[in-house]
Design an enzyme around this catalytic site. Structure first.
Site, PDB file in Angstrom:
ATOM      1  N   LYS A   1      -6.836  55.398  26.732  1.00 38.62           N
ATOM      2  CA  LYS A   1      -7.352  55.384  28.099  1.00 38.62           C
ATOM      3  C   LYS A   1      -8.571  54.488  28.230  1.00 38.62           C
ATOM      4  O   LYS A   1      -8.684  53.704  29.168  1.00 38.62           O
ATOM      5  CB  LYS A   1      -7.692  56.809  28.549  1.00 38.62           C
ATOM      6  CG  LYS A   1      -8.209  56.885  29.974  1.00 38.62           C
ATOM      7  CD  LYS A   1      -8.501  58.317  30.381  1.00 38.62           C
ATOM      8  CE  LYS A   1      -9.037  58.369  31.807  1.00 38.62           C
ATOM      9  NZ  LYS A   1      -9.339  59.762  32.220  1.00 38.62           N
TER      10      LYS A   1
ATOM     11  N   GLU B   1     -28.607  68.100  34.243  1.00 37.81           N
ATOM     12  CA  GLU B   1     -28.175  69.480  34.477  1.00 37.81           C
ATOM     13  C   GLU B   1     -26.651  69.644  34.367  1.00 37.81           C
ATOM     14  O   GLU B   1     -26.163  70.744  34.135  1.00 37.81           O
ATOM     15  CB  GLU B   1     -28.632  69.939  35.857  1.00 37.81           C
ATOM     16  CG  GLU B   1     -30.113  70.235  35.959  1.00 37.81           C
ATOM     17  CD  GLU B   1     -30.436  71.695  35.680  1.00 37.81           C
ATOM     18  OE1 GLU B   1     -29.489  72.497  35.625  1.00 37.81           O
ATOM     19  OE2 GLU B   1     -31.624  72.011  35.519  1.00 37.81           O
TER      20      GLU B   1
ATOM     21  N   ARG C   1     -31.866  70.132  25.715  1.00 37.59           N
ATOM     22  CA  ARG C   1     -31.208  69.117  26.543  1.00 37.59           C
ATOM     23  C   ARG C   1     -31.648  67.750  26.014  1.00 37.59           C
ATOM     24  O   ARG C   1     -32.697  67.234  26.378  1.00 37.59           O
ATOM     25  CB  ARG C   1     -31.607  69.297  28.007  1.00 37.59           C
ATOM     26  CG  ARG C   1     -30.796  68.459  28.975  1.00 37.59           C
ATOM     27  CD  ARG C   1     -31.223  68.741  30.406  1.00 37.59           C
ATOM     28  NE  ARG C   1     -30.850  70.077  30.830  1.00 37.59           N
ATOM     29  CZ  ARG C   1     -31.492  70.766  31.769  1.00 37.59           C
ATOM     30  NH1 ARG C   1     -32.553  70.252  32.345  1.00 37.59           N
ATOM     31  NH2 ARG C   1     -31.077  71.971  32.119  1.00 37.59           N
TER      32      ARG C   1
ATOM     33  N   ASN D   1     -35.528  64.575  32.540  1.00 35.54           N
ATOM     34  CA  ASN D   1     -36.925  65.010  32.631  1.00 35.54           C
ATOM     35  C   ASN D   1     -37.910  63.851  32.744  1.00 35.54           C
ATOM     36  O   ASN D   1     -38.785  63.674  31.900  1.00 35.54           O
ATOM     37  CB  ASN D   1     -37.270  65.904  31.435  1.00 35.54           C
ATOM     38  CG  ASN D   1     -36.463  67.190  31.442  1.00 35.54           C
ATOM     39  OD1 ASN D   1     -35.371  67.223  30.873  1.00 35.54           O
ATOM     40  ND2 ASN D   1     -36.962  68.220  32.094  1.00 35.54           N
TER      41      ASN D   1
ATOM     42  N   HIS E   1      -6.964  41.743  21.594  1.00 35.70           N
ATOM     43  CA  HIS E   1      -8.295  41.532  22.173  1.00 35.70           C
ATOM     44  C   HIS E   1      -8.993  40.382  21.459  1.00 35.70           C
ATOM     45  O   HIS E   1      -8.903  40.259  20.236  1.00 35.70           O
ATOM     46  CB  HIS E   1      -9.133  42.804  22.057  1.00 35.70           C
ATOM     47  CG  HIS E   1     -10.463  42.709  22.739  1.00 35.70           C
ATOM     48  ND1 HIS E   1     -10.604  42.746  24.110  1.00 35.70           N
ATOM     49  CD2 HIS E   1     -11.710  42.556  22.238  1.00 35.70           C
ATOM     50  CE1 HIS E   1     -11.879  42.643  24.426  1.00 35.70           C
ATOM     51  NE2 HIS E   1     -12.574  42.519  23.307  1.00 35.70           N
TER      52      HIS E   1
ATOM     53  N   ASP F   1     -33.809  62.307  58.764  1.00 31.87           N
ATOM     54  CA  ASP F   1     -33.112  63.287  57.932  1.00 31.87           C
ATOM     55  C   ASP F   1     -31.670  62.823  57.747  1.00 31.87           C
ATOM     56  O   ASP F   1     -30.978  62.535  58.724  1.00 31.87           O
ATOM     57  CB  ASP F   1     -33.155  64.646  58.633  1.00 31.87           C
ATOM     58  CG  ASP F   1     -32.624  65.779  57.771  1.00 31.87           C
ATOM     59  OD1 ASP F   1     -31.689  65.535  56.982  1.00 31.87           O
ATOM     60  OD2 ASP F   1     -33.138  66.898  57.901  1.00 31.87           O
TER      61      ASP F   1
END
Length: 660
Positions: A137, A434, A619, A492, A104, A368
């Site tokens: 990976k 969530e 969280r 949030n 690299h 909708d």
């Protein structure tokens, strides 16, 4: 030791020759066919291999099972990748007992990703290097075997630095390959906290912004000088390219982009002047600066500009489904503040976006998503970036209507994702915090944290698993069918127009809106299970700025990424949020219009949400990906967000309603 090599470019030629010189047997070489549209100034691996009598292949997809089987039949002991442009599958990486190793062009873990040669110059670095690392990976993330530093001189440009890196790579390989051949392979883990990522660069990234510091403009010229496409600007409709430049003393009081003089040709930047040494008008020949000024008809005082509107470059079309929602309406405002975006939107209402309905670059249809599939498919095909923001995202609805949550949040959105795959459109998809569920990590990492949910008999998790499954489907479409995507996970977000007090009245709102309704109506603030659950509250302005940067996607850094967007510094319990809100409410100028505070009331989650609910203790996001990919940090304190959100809702209450 038998090797299979994946190689391209000058670095590929250097790598192949170094492997041969170290006494390895090369069973086969895999390379790329040259692209006729690319300036192939570099050496040919295929010609080198053919001249050496080594089998050479250039498959379109080396990870196809057919090619994996053929490589397996070669039985390599070791695999090397020298500037091969495609990621190798884990199936290939596991074929060599000694491992697979990549060269690299940077000092890892800095400058992972694409075009590190150009990016280090763009960023004005004084040092770079080459690194040989074990392939895993994740691109460029494996253990480091060896590296070599390369100093970047002030007069280095892309080509001179390229030659330095090739020389350093050859020295590095000559030193380490014999050792590796004897089975002695050093391994030093990379420090993830030091990792930076950069995406590929495109010719259009060479457009000069004269409002930038002069060092920034000069570094851009160095980074993309010939044989790369070059840094460019416009004089009226005439494009010209700058091939070499130097920094001049300050140009005080001169507007950026103004021509200071034509012999020498100097142009004002934000804090100095750039002298154009050589350049080219249109597709003409390279000339020195003063001749370029003459060709372009420049005079002192002329203003250079960005590409004119008539240059044929159309605005970026963004499709927002759920445009009237909290994120959708704030994002629309941010996009319309930029001239080069056009917004197409659909939602079942328009109250939050009424201020945009007459805007010439905003196109809205009331509808909708579960009904107007033809309109959606047409506009996915028409637009450049798609954001499917429609979702049921309030906890009480997870237990009330789990099937409706699944139908809308998963099934309807999956159809939209498939349109994006069909028409090869980029999708920016709202995952959710969530999905981490009951993860026990101190902070939730997009690439490492486990996603833990509760039992099936707790329908509260239907939203989390619907979003998580869609995340996995999108990821698979990216891996298998080339879907360009970014998943973002809001933590949030709060602010004006979050939802409505009417939604709070039926229990279908976010926590802060429910708390504000209690204050407005003089009812007790209900603290579910004592309100000890902790969340990291994020101002909508911070969140939207991060989301806007994802849409911009500078250097394609966001492609294939999952990005948390939250404010770890704004961690507070629901009880602390309620206390802060009450304090702001008591100080608000409209406080006298509302009833007395009715106190706090502790309630069990089962009685409030129903038996299918299960809460999460904390969280907290890791935002390392947002820092690396977006250059983003949240900056707005929680108190400021609470006060602004409260003010919006209090002023939305009718005078008559206040009096009652």
């Amino acid at each position: 030791m038998k090797a299979v090599i994946f190689a391209y470019h000058d670095m590929g030629c250097q790598g192949v020759q170094a492997v041969l010189d170290a006494g390895y047997e090369i069973a086969a070489i895999f390379t790329h066919a040259d692209n006729p549209a690319e300036n192939t100034f570099f050496g040919s691996v295929s010609r080198l291999a053919a001249g050496l009598g080594i089998p050479v292949y250039a498959p379109d997809n080396v990870n196809h099972p057919i090619w994996v089987d053929r490589i397996a039949e070669l039985a390599p002991d070791i695999i090397f990748s020298f500037y091969y442009r495609n990621l190798l599958s884990e199936e290939i990486l596991h074929l060599a007992p000694a491992g697979a190793f990549n060269l690299h062009g940077s000092l890892l873990p800095a400058y992972r990703g694409r075009a590190p040669l150009n990016w280090v110059l763009v960023n004005g670095e004084s040092e770079t290097g080459v690194t040989l690392h074990r392939m895993v990976k994740r691109a460029d993330a494996g253990e480091i075997v060896a590296s070599q530093r390369v100093a970047i001189a002030q007069d280095d440009v892309a080509l001179t630095l390229h030659h330095k890196l090739c020389q350093a790579a050859r020295q590095l390989l000559n030193s380490i390959l014999p050792t590796m051949k004897c089975g002695d392979i050093p391994s030093v883990p990379q420090r993830e906290s030091d990792a930076t990522y950069y995406g590929r660069r495109r010719p259009e990234d060479g457009l000069i912004d004269w409002h930038k510091p002069v060092s920034t403009v000069h570094n851009l010229v160095r980074a993309v000088a010939a044989p790369w496409p070059g840094a460019f600007s416009y004089n009226g409709s005439q494009k010209f390219t700058i091939w070499s430049s130097r920094i001049c003393p300050d140009a005080q009081g001169v507007l950026p982009g103004s021509v200071i003089s034509v012999s020498p040709l100097r142009v004002a930047c934000a804090d100095g002047a750039l002298e154009i040494i050589t350049g080219q008008a249109g597709d003409g020949i390279t000339v020195q600066g003063s001749q370029l000024a003459q060709t372009l008809g420049l005079v002192a005082g002329a203003r250079l500009n960005r590409p004119p509107a008539t240059s044929g470059k159309r605005r970026i079309r963004v499709l927002i489904l759920g445009v009237n929602g909290f994120i959708g309406n704030h994002l629309t405002e941010r996009l319309l503040n930029e001239e080069n975006y056009e917004v197409y939107g659909m939602d079942i209402g328009s109250n939050a976006i009424s201020r945009f309905l007459l805007h010439p670059r905003f196109h809205f249809v009331e509808g909708d998503i579960s009904i107007h599939s033809e309109w959606i498919e047409y506009h996915v095909k028409k637009c450049d970036v798609v954001l499917p923001l429609v979702a049921i995202a309030t906890p009480i609805e997870y237990t009330r209507n789990p099937l409706r949550v699944f139908e809308l949040d998963f099934e309807e959105n999956l159809r939209i994702i498939r349109y994006c795959v069909k028409y090869r459109k980029r999708v920016v998809f709202p995952s959710t915090s969530e999905v981490y569920g009951m993860c026990t990590d101190a902070s939730f990492d997009e690439d490492k944290s486990n996603l833990i949910v509760g039992p099936v008999n707790k329908p509260r998790w239907i939203y989390s698993v619907s979003k998580q499954l869609l995340d996995r489907v999108i990821w698979a479409y990216g891996e298998k069918e080339g879907l360009r995507f970014t998943l973002f996970r809001p933590f949030n977000w709060m602010g004006p127009r979050l939802d409505s007090l009417n939604a709070a009245r039926i229990g279908s709102s976010r926590a802060i809106t429910q708390l504000i309704l209690n204050l407005v109506e003089g009812t007790p603030i209900k603290l579910i299970d004592g309100g000890q659950q902790k969340r990291c509250f994020t101002d909508i302005r911070d969140g939207i700025e991060a989301l806007f940067r994802i849409i911009v996607n500078e250097g394609d850094r966001c492609d294939g990424k999952i990005i948390n967007i939250g404010n770890p510094d704004n961690e507070a319990s629901i009880q602390e949020l309620a206390t802060l809100l009450l304090d702001s409410f008591d100080k608000h100028p409209l406080r006298c219009h509302f009833p007395p505070f009715a106190g706090f009331q502790v309630v069990e989650s089962r009685s409030y949400y129903g038996k299918g609910y299960q809460d999460v203790a904390h969280r907290k996001p890791s935002i390392d990906n947002a820092r690396r990919c977006l250059g983003w940090e949240p900056s707005i304190a929680m108190r400021d967000t609470v006060e602004e959100t409260l003010d919006f809702f209090l002023r939305s209450v009718d005078v008559a309603e206040r009096a009652s």
